[in-house]
Design a protein around this motif. Structure first.
Motif, short mmCIF file in Angstrom:
data_model
loop_
_atom_site.label_atom_id
_atom_site.label_comp_id
_atom_site.label_asym_id
_atom_site.label_seq_id
_atom_site.Cartn_x
_atom_site.Cartn_y
_atom_site.Cartn_z
N MET A 332 7.75 -6.46 -4.25
CA MET A 332 6.69 -6.23 -3.27
C MET A 332 7.25 -6.11 -1.85
SD MET A 332 3.90 -6.07 -5.02
CE MET A 332 2.70 -6.18 -3.69
N ASN A 333 8.50 -6.55 -1.66
CA ASN A 333 9.11 -6.50 -0.33
C ASN A 333 9.74 -5.14 -0.07
OD1 ASN A 333 8.46 -9.19 0.43
ND2 ASN A 333 10.14 -9.94 -0.86
N ARG A 334 8.98 -4.11 -0.32
CA ARG A 334 9.41 -2.74 -0.08
C ARG A 334 8.44 -2.09 0.89
NH1 ARG A 334 10.51 -0.97 -6.42
NH2 ARG A 334 12.13 -2.53 -6.86
N THR A 335 8.89 -1.10 1.58
CA THR A 335 8.11 -0.47 2.63
C THR A 335 6.73 -0.05 2.13
OG1 THR A 335 10.14 0.37 3.64
CG2 THR A 335 8.05 1.40 4.31
N GLY A 336 5.72 -0.52 2.81
CA GLY A 336 4.35 -0.11 2.53
C GLY A 336 3.61 -0.95 1.51
N ARG A 337 4.33 -1.76 0.73
CA ARG A 337 3.66 -2.49 -0.34
C ARG A 337 2.83 -3.68 0.16
NH1 ARG A 337 6.62 -2.94 -6.23
NH2 ARG A 337 5.82 -0.94 -6.98
N HIS A 338 3.27 -4.31 1.25
CA HIS A 338 2.47 -5.41 1.79
C HIS A 338 1.10 -4.91 2.23
CE1 HIS A 338 6.32 -7.90 2.92
NE2 HIS A 338 6.16 -7.75 1.61
N GLU A 339 1.10 -3.86 3.03
CA GLU A 339 -0.16 -3.31 3.52
C GLU A 339 -1.01 -2.80 2.37
OE1 GLU A 339 3.00 -3.24 6.57
OE2 GLU A 339 2.85 -2.48 4.52
N ALA A 340 -0.37 -2.20 1.37
CA ALA A 340 -1.11 -1.67 0.22
C ALA A 340 -1.80 -2.79 -0.56
CB ALA A 340 -0.18 -0.87 -0.69
N PHE A 341 -1.09 -3.91 -0.74
CA PHE A 341 -1.68 -5.03 -1.47
C PHE A 341 -2.87 -5.61 -0.71
CE2 PHE A 341 -1.97 -9.64 -2.14
CZ PHE A 341 -2.23 -9.67 -3.50
#
Length: 423
Positions: A332-341
């Motif tokens: 999950m520590n990949r670009t964009g995944r935090h905001e997507a979650f």
């Protein structure tokens, strides 16, 4: 179809909030109609079981693994009972995760610096011979090898080495798995994770009026009740059904493009958070399973630490409950995944609130189907529509009115045995 509901009395007859038993019964019908359409059939799973037993025997007879292969067993959603049909359009089958467990003696052969690569090479070479002899497709990945069957089902088989870690929770089934760069081994524990999940799933949920429902149902005057899974069986699988709904909503939300699919939260991340939230909240009284699920979703984002880094970004950490050194949030520590979650949780919350309102206020089948279509996809909506039509047609042929009144209750029956939830 008209907007008359099969779940309860028409809207104009409702004078108060439906009883807990009625809300629970409606949810069970709803979720079973959706989830069962996304599960593999018993025939498919029996065929797969036969296939991986054959694969295990083949590998055990190979010189590379003579005396080393302990067993092949399912893990992931197959093991937990949370499997859903994949969202990819390339095939209509199911993806099943399998573990090829090697004994601790395999460490002598595969623990050098080149050991992880050697293990995967040996594993792929052996399975390539098996695939060729059975007309199967085969593909090598970073950690596993995928066998593709003619019916569209795929089996992802991952080699791990037995490595008991008795000081850790569930440590007797701890194992080592090649890291994604094939430079070392990482900690893993699929069987321990399944035990942890099953312990969470065994927690009985608390719903208001539940005991009253059980005592009163034998004397209640019943209208025709829509077909339901037996109550004990459904309750024992409630967490599994919740996870299936979360995964289906995720698949629907992130299916629009390949870029979006790459931002979708991983299944193990979602499943672990759901189990944690369920463990906390299931003992607390809720009005219905849907009410409990909504509470779980609102709780999930706060169940893991988010560390702010010096560059302003966040790093998430979710320790594997059965292999604490493994961070289940690493992907999950990949670009964009935090905001997507976080964005997905917001949309999911709104969709569940709409669904809860529709069920509680008896807004009608058309409204329910429309909400399901938007939230969980057209296939889910079609499955619910078909289930509702089946009940309607059955009632018409029997000359019955297609409603279920608030007085009707589900009978508590012994649970049926399952053959597809793993060991």
């Amino acid at each position: 179809m008209t907007s008359q509901t099969l779940f309860s009395e028409p809207v104009q007859l409702r004078v108060s909030r439906p009883a807990t038993s009625d809300l629970t019964r409606r949810f069970f019908f709803l979720v079973d109609a959706i989830a069962r359409d996304h599960e593999p059939t018993a025939t498919q799973l029996d065929r797969l079981a036969s296939s991986y037993e054959s694969t295990a025997q083949f590998l055990a007879n190979r010189d590379e693994f003579e005396g080393l292969l302990l067993k092949i067993h399912p893990h992931g959603s197959r093991q937990l009972g949370t499997m859903v049909r994949p969202s990819r359009s390339t095939h209509d089958g199911f993806d099943v995760d399998l573990i090829a467990l090697l004994s601790a003696d395999a460490r002598r052969r595969y623990m050098s610096s080149s050991g992880p690569a050697l293990l995967l090479n040996d594993f792929y070479r052996a399975l390539k011979d098996y695939a060729d002899s059975h007309s199967l497709s085969i593909r090598r990945w970073e950690r596993c090898v995928t066998l593709g069957y003619t019916d569209g089902m795929c089996a992802d088989i991952t080699p791990v080495i037995d490595d008991p870690l008795l000081s850790a929770p569930y440590g007797q089934t701890h194992a080592l798995i090649p890291d994604r760069e094939l430079m070392r081994y990482d900690s893993t524990n699929p069987l321990g994770y399944a035990k942890h999940f099953n312990q969470a799933a065994a927690i009985p949920p608390a719903f208001r009026g539940q005991l009253v429902m059980a005592k009163a149902m034998d004397s209640a005057e019943r209208a025709e009740v829509v077909p339901l899974a037996e109550a004990d069986e459904v309750f024992s699988r409630l967490l599994c059904r919740f996870v299936q709904l979360l995964k289906l909503h995720r698949n629907s939300r992130f299916s629009a493009s390949e870029d979006l699919k790459g931002l979708a939260p991983t299944s193990v991340f979602v499943t672990t958070l759901a189990a944690m939230a369920y463990t906390q909240l299931a003992p607390l009284e809720h009005d219905s399973p849907l009410d409990l699920l909504l509470h779980m979703v609102k709780t999930m984002p706060g169940l893991f630490p988010r560390t702010r880094l010096t560059n302003g970004a966040e790093e998430w950490n979710l320790p594997n409950p059965s292999a604490p050194k493994e961070n289940l949030a690493s992907s999950m520590n990949r670009t964009g995944r935090h905001e997507a979650f976080d964005g997905w949780i917001t949309v999911l919350t709104k969709d569940l609130e709409k669904l809860l309102k529709a069920v509680e206020q008896n807004l009608g089948n058309d409204v329910l189907v429309s909400i399901i279509d938007t939230a969980f996809g057209t296939r889910s909506a079609n499955a619910l529509q078909a289930a509702l039509s089946k009940v309607r047609d059955s009632n018409r042929s029997a000359g019955r009115v297609s409603i279920v009144t608030a007085a009707a209750s589900s009978r508590i029956l012994p649970a049926r045995a399952h053959s597809f939830y793993g060991d």
